[in-house]
Design a protein around this motif. Structure first.
Motif, PDB file in Angstrom:
ATOM      1  N   GLU A  23      43.884  42.067  28.490  1.00 18.44           N
ATOM      2  CA  GLU A  23      42.749  41.269  28.954  1.00 18.44           C
ATOM      3  C   GLU A  23      43.189  39.825  29.130  1.00 18.44           C
ATOM      4  O   GLU A  23      44.051  39.340  28.405  1.00 18.44           O
ATOM      5  CB  GLU A  23      41.613  41.278  27.921  1.00 18.44           C
ATOM      6  N   ILE A  24      42.558  39.167  30.087  1.00 16.82           N
ATOM      7  CA  ILE A  24      42.765  37.737  30.258  1.00 16.82           C
ATOM      8  C   ILE A  24      41.411  37.131  30.632  1.00 16.82           C
ATOM      9  O   ILE A  24      40.643  37.719  31.388  1.00 16.82           O
ATOM     10  CB  ILE A  24      43.840  37.415  31.324  1.00 16.82           C
ATOM     11  N   GLU A  25      41.122  35.996  30.039  1.00 19.76           N
ATOM     12  CA  GLU A  25      39.885  35.271  30.334  1.00 19.76           C
ATOM     13  C   GLU A  25      40.270  33.859  30.725  1.00 19.76           C
ATOM     14  O   GLU A  25      41.108  33.236  30.078  1.00 19.76           O
ATOM     15  CB  GLU A  25      38.995  35.253  29.092  1.00 19.76           C
ATOM     16  N   ILE A  26      39.667  33.369  31.786  1.00 21.24           N
ATOM     17  CA  ILE A  26      39.965  32.028  32.273  1.00 21.24           C
ATOM     18  C   ILE A  26      38.686  31.209  32.228  1.00 21.24           C
ATOM     19  O   ILE A  26      37.680  31.590  32.821  1.00 21.24           O
ATOM     20  CB  ILE A  26      40.533  32.070  33.705  1.00 21.24           C
ATOM     21  N   ASP A  27      38.743  30.087  31.523  1.00 21.70           N
ATOM     22  CA  ASP A  27      37.593  29.198  31.377  1.00 21.70           C
ATOM     23  C   ASP A  27      37.831  27.970  32.253  1.00 21.70           C
ATOM     24  O   ASP A  27      38.785  27.226  32.049  1.00 21.70           O
ATOM     25  CB  ASP A  27      37.443  28.797  29.908  1.00 21.70           C
TER      26      ASP A  27
END
Length: 118
Positions: A88-92
């Protein structure tokens, strides 16, 4: 286990975003949950092999894909085998620069998936 990409620099951010923004990159990452050659990835997601190699290089440079070793192809040639490095990768984007959170793949998970594949 999720962790922040605290060592993230502007050039790292740019590289990751560029790699993820390229056509077929997400498909390659999804298909590379188990070790696969560029040829297998190309066939699985039905893209030209030259395009697949370019995307693989971008994803490896961004740290999203890794070469796990080499194996013999059906034609008897040695080929690199790739697997994604995260699940998983989350970009804020809410601050001035993108911040990444990722869930790295563990060796235990890789071994388990390899056993289930066989």
């Amino acid at each position: 286990m999720s962790q922040s990409w605290t060592e993230n620099t502007e050039s790292d951010s740019t590289m990751v975003l560029s790699a993820l923004g390229s056509k077929y990159s997400a498909e390659i990452l999804c298909a590379a949950g188990t070790p696969k050659s560029a040829q297998a990835l190309s066939e699985d997601i039905e893209i030209p092999i030259a395009t697949c190699y370019r995307r693989i290089e971008e994803l490896v440079d961004a740290g999203l894909l890794t070469c796990e070793g080499r194996q013999l192809s059906e034609e008897g040639r040695r080929t690199n085998i790739y697997r994604r490095t995260l699940d998983e990768i989350e970009i804020d984007f809410s601050d001035g620069e993108p911040e990444f959170s990722r869930k790295r793949r563990t060796e235990a998970k890789n071994r388990l998936e390899d056993q289930l594949k066989d």
